[in-house]
Design an enzyme around this catalytic site. Structure first.
Site, PDB file in Angstrom:
ATOM      1  N   GLU A 246       0.886  -1.184   0.000  1.00 13.80           N
ATOM      2  CA  GLU A 246       0.000   0.000   0.000  1.00 13.80           C
ATOM      3  C   GLU A 246       0.910   1.216   0.000  1.00 13.80           C
ATOM      4  O   GLU A 246       1.565   1.495   1.014  1.00 13.80           O
ATOM      5  CB  GLU A 246      -0.882   0.013   1.254  1.00 13.80           C
ATOM      6  CG  GLU A 246      -1.850  -1.138   1.395  1.00 13.80           C
ATOM      7  CD  GLU A 246      -3.043  -1.029   0.462  1.00 13.80           C
ATOM      8  OE1 GLU A 246      -3.195   0.001  -0.218  1.00 13.80           O
ATOM      9  OE2 GLU A 246      -3.809  -2.003   0.397  1.00 13.80           O
ATOM     10  N   CYS A 280      -2.850   8.965   3.108  1.00 12.68           N
ATOM     11  CA  CYS A 280      -2.503   8.628   1.716  1.00 12.68           C
ATOM     12  C   CYS A 280      -3.609   9.032   0.747  1.00 12.68           C
ATOM     13  O   CYS A 280      -3.338   9.366  -0.395  1.00 12.68           O
ATOM     14  CB  CYS A 280      -2.216   7.143   1.611  1.00 12.68           C
ATOM     15  SG  CYS A 280      -3.470   6.167   2.421  1.00 12.68           S
TER      16      CYS A 280
HETATM   17  P1  NAP Z   1       8.105   5.200   4.683  1.00 11.22           P
HETATM   18  O1  NAP Z   1       9.192   6.150   4.945  1.00 11.22           O
HETATM   19  O2  NAP Z   1       8.109   4.455   3.408  1.00 11.22           O
HETATM   20  O3  NAP Z   1       8.132   4.163   5.922  1.00 11.22           O
HETATM   21  C1  NAP Z   1       7.183   3.138   6.023  1.00 11.22           C
HETATM   22  C2  NAP Z   1       7.780   2.003   6.838  1.00 11.22           C
HETATM   23  O4  NAP Z   1       8.834   1.397   6.092  1.00 11.22           O
HETATM   24  C3  NAP Z   1       8.410   2.471   8.147  1.00 11.22           C
HETATM   25  O5  NAP Z   1       8.161   1.522   9.149  1.00 11.22           O
HETATM   26  C4  NAP Z   1       9.874   2.531   7.779  1.00 11.22           C
HETATM   27  O6  NAP Z   1      10.712   2.464   8.890  1.00 11.22           O
HETATM   28  C5  NAP Z   1       9.997   1.305   6.906  1.00 11.22           C
HETATM   29  N1  NAP Z   1      11.180   1.245   6.057  1.00 11.22           N
HETATM   30  C6  NAP Z   1      11.966   2.267   5.616  1.00 11.22           C
HETATM   31  N2  NAP Z   1      12.977   1.780   4.860  1.00 11.22           N
HETATM   32  C7  NAP Z   1      12.845   0.431   4.824  1.00 11.22           C
HETATM   33  C8  NAP Z   1      13.576  -0.630   4.220  1.00 11.22           C
HETATM   34  N3  NAP Z   1      14.682  -0.410   3.490  1.00 11.22           N
HETATM   35  N4  NAP Z   1      13.148  -1.900   4.381  1.00 11.22           N
HETATM   36  C9  NAP Z   1      12.032  -2.153   5.105  1.00 11.22           C
HETATM   37  N5  NAP Z   1      11.298  -1.188   5.735  1.00 11.22           N
HETATM   38  C10 NAP Z   1      11.691   0.086   5.578  1.00 11.22           C
HETATM   39  O7  NAP Z   1       6.672   5.890   4.817  1.00 11.22           O
HETATM   40  P2  NAP Z   1       6.153   6.897   5.940  1.00 11.22           P
HETATM   41  O8  NAP Z   1       6.827   8.203   5.763  1.00 11.22           O
HETATM   42  O9  NAP Z   1       6.181   6.242   7.276  1.00 11.22           O
HETATM   43  O10 NAP Z   1       4.621   7.028   5.536  1.00 11.22           O
HETATM   44  C11 NAP Z   1       4.179   7.891   4.545  1.00 11.22           C
HETATM   45  C12 NAP Z   1       3.987   7.171   3.230  1.00 11.22           C
HETATM   46  O11 NAP Z   1       3.107   6.063   3.407  1.00 11.22           O
HETATM   47  C13 NAP Z   1       3.301   8.060   2.199  1.00 11.22           C
HETATM   48  O12 NAP Z   1       3.897   7.864   0.947  1.00 11.22           O
HETATM   49  C14 NAP Z   1       1.868   7.553   2.193  1.00 11.22           C
HETATM   50  O13 NAP Z   1       1.162   7.777   1.003  1.00 11.22           O
HETATM   51  C15 NAP Z   1       2.081   6.095   2.426  1.00 11.22           C
HETATM   52  N6  NAP Z   1       0.858   5.497   2.928  1.00 11.22           N
HETATM   53  C16 NAP Z   1       0.112   4.763   2.057  1.00 11.22           C
HETATM   54  C17 NAP Z   1      -1.091   4.221   2.482  1.00 11.22           C
HETATM   55  C18 NAP Z   1      -1.941   3.423   1.542  1.00 11.22           C
HETATM   56  O14 NAP Z   1      -2.927   2.888   2.001  1.00 11.22           O
HETATM   57  N7  NAP Z   1      -1.610   3.316   0.273  1.00 11.22           N
HETATM   58  C19 NAP Z   1      -1.515   4.430   3.791  1.00 11.22           C
HETATM   59  C20 NAP Z   1      -0.732   5.188   4.664  1.00 11.22           C
HETATM   60  C21 NAP Z   1       0.464   5.718   4.207  1.00 11.22           C
HETATM   61  P3  NAP Z   1      11.127   3.768   9.749  1.00 11.22           P
HETATM   62  O15 NAP Z   1      10.193   4.876   9.394  1.00 11.22           O
HETATM   63  O16 NAP Z   1      10.948   3.309  11.127  1.00 11.22           O
HETATM   64  O17 NAP Z   1      12.528   4.066   9.392  1.00 11.22           O
END
Ligand code: NAP
Length: 476
Positions: A246, A280
């Protein structure tokens, strides 16, 4: 400061090899210091989960999910306070997400009770007149769940609860910015009797802890919500594990010329600015029919200008800070880019640290980064559209495809939008941000693959096993 390490490996709240401070997003006060696992502990968590999977009958899974929901509800006030502190979202946003979480647990409990395979009519094949064939749904084994900062309860529930309902063990890595609600959920599950190794909890950075987890060969299924960049990386390094992703979005909502603006505009404001726009499916682009675009801009200017922003705990505040100063700085740069290309800043946009005044732009140029990139901020941009074709072209002119909203009373036009918008979901007469939890929910294009929603996720977190029974009729 709260007690406890937050690191749960092989049934024990463990000490880790590093520390993770979790801050209040408005005051900056440190709320907790969690323990971050070292590489050996990540491996131990997966190994322990693999040994524990498929140990619980469906009725017990359902009972545990229901009891956990009840226990969370008993702890409602404390969890809500913690949620507001670690996210910076308002108490109203916290309540909405909390109640959704209870519903998700109940819906997953129901799915555990009705999960079943199907009969297959093999009699059509020669020599199988008396064969019986059916499928069983069996757990995949170890599910890795990785969650973003912006829905620390409901997104965690949308991953952990279906994984358990399907009979799996789950290894959860919550976002390092907002891990406290995930700990509350895991504690509740354990306290109502979930066998302790069925859930493992690994707070810590995605780049180390998350990365090791998604590369682990014993993880069979990865359910991830977060940015497109990280989703793409996970897909590339996760080998044969199934992935449900997602990802990011730049969601449009359309106001057709016959839209009921009294109904639509308050919904648009809520969907654009709740959680400070860090959703999102937030309305980032509002495509308004040219005949109503000026009226829409004027009315929204008043509504957005009236939004109270600041300390999320202060009475009447509707928009709190962004998750970080960097996130607010990025939103500021996107605003400046749009204005530099000819857009008009109607209201808001000022920034101090992580706080941004709710911003409204009009005349969004096609070339602006805001037209195609994700803002994830209290920032909404209006573009005027003269025809159905133009509305479809602009709505689709982004690499994302999560959800769109369409306010339109003409059924033929509304359904034409539903057919032509390249989205995982099209919401008629509500905004892009409408998401009843039972529905299938997921994106296309760079917004991801697979669908969430208890009935769909539980089934997807199982495998089909075919049973063919050859027998001869007795007495022949
Ligand atoms: P993010 O930076 O991609 O982080 C999401 C998760 O992935 C966090 O737990 C992060 O850890 C982890 N992560 C980072 N690098 C990784 C790697 N190399 N391997 C495995 N896991 C890794 O996203 P965010 O800033 O938290 O959230 C915002 C994003 O989420 C936006 O783009 C939003 O659109 C999207 N989102 C989408 C939906 C949907 O339903 N489509 C819903 C909600 C949010 P850490 O942060 O702990 O480092």
């Amino acid at each position: 400061m709260q007690d406890g390490t937050g690191l749960l490996v092989d049934g024990t709240w463990a000490r880790g090899s590093g520390r993770l401070p979790v801050a209040d997003k408005y005051t900056g006060e440190v709320l907790a210091e969690l323990h971050v696992p070292g590489p050996d502990q990540v491996d131990a968590a997966v190994a322990s989960a693999a040994r524990a999977a498929d140990g619980l009958p469906p009725a017990r899974r359902a009972a545990i999910l229901r009891l956990a929901a009840r226990l969370l509800d008993e702890r409602r006030a404390a969890i809500l306070a913690q949620y507001v502190a670690e996210t910076g979202f308002t108490p109203a946003d916290a309540v909405t997400e909390f109640d959704r979480t209870l519903l998700i647990l109940e819906l997953c409990a129901q799915e555990a009770e009705r999960l079943t395979g199907e009969m297959v009519p093999v009699q059509a094949a020669a020599g199988h007149d008396d064969s019986l064939c059916f499928t069983l749904r069996v757990p995949v084994g170890v599910v890795a769940a990785i969650t973003p900062f912006n829905a620390p309860l409901s997104t965690v529930a949308h991953k952990v609860a279906p994984a358990l309902a399907a009979g799996n063990a789950v290894v959860l890595k919550p976002a390092e910015q907002t891990p406290l609600c995930a700990i509350a959920l895991v504690r509740a599950l354990l306290e109502v009797g979930l066998p302790e190794r069925l859930v493992q909890l690994l707070p810590g950075p995605g780049e180390t802890v998350g990365d090791q987890l998604v590369r682990h060969p014993d993880v069979r299924y990865i359910t991830f919500t977060g940015s497109t960049a990280v989703g793409r990386h996970i897909r590339a390094v996760s080998g044969l594990a199934r992935t449900h992703l997602e990802l990011g979005s730049n969601s449009p909502t359309l106001l057709w010329r016959d839209a009921d603006l009294d109904h639509a505009l308050p919904l648009v404001v809520r969907a654009g600015y709740r959680k400070a726009g860090q959703v999102c499916t937030s309305v980032q682009r509002l495509l308004a029919h040219a005949t109503i675009a000026d009226e829409v801009t004027d009315r929204l200017a008043a509504l957005v200008g009236d939004l109270a922003y600041g300390d999320p705990r202060a009475p009447g505040i509707q928009v709190g800070p962004l998750i970080s100063s960097e996130a607010a700085g990025r939103a500021e740069a996107l605003t400046a880019d749009a204005v530099g290309r000819g857009g008009r800043l109607v209201t808001g946009g000022g920034r101090e640290g992580p706080m941004m005044a709710p911003a409204l732009l009009s005349g969004l140029p096609d070339s602006a980064r805001l037209a195609s990139e994700e803002a994830f901020a209290p920032l909404l941009a209006i573009a005027s559209v003269g025809s159905l074709d133009e509305a479809v072209r602009l709505a689709n002119a982004t690499r994302y495809g999560l959800q769109a909203g369409v306010f339109c009373q003409d059924l033929d036009i509304a359904l034409t939008f539903a057919r032509r918008l390249e989205m995982g979901g099209v919401i008629i007469n509500d905004t892009s941000s409408t998401h009843p939890d039972p529905m299938p929910y997921g994106g296309v294009k760079d917004s991801g693959q697979g669908v969430e929603g208890p009935a769909f996720a539980v089934r997807d977190m199982t495998e089909s096993r075919t049973v063919l029974v050859r027998h001869r009729r007795a007495g022949l």
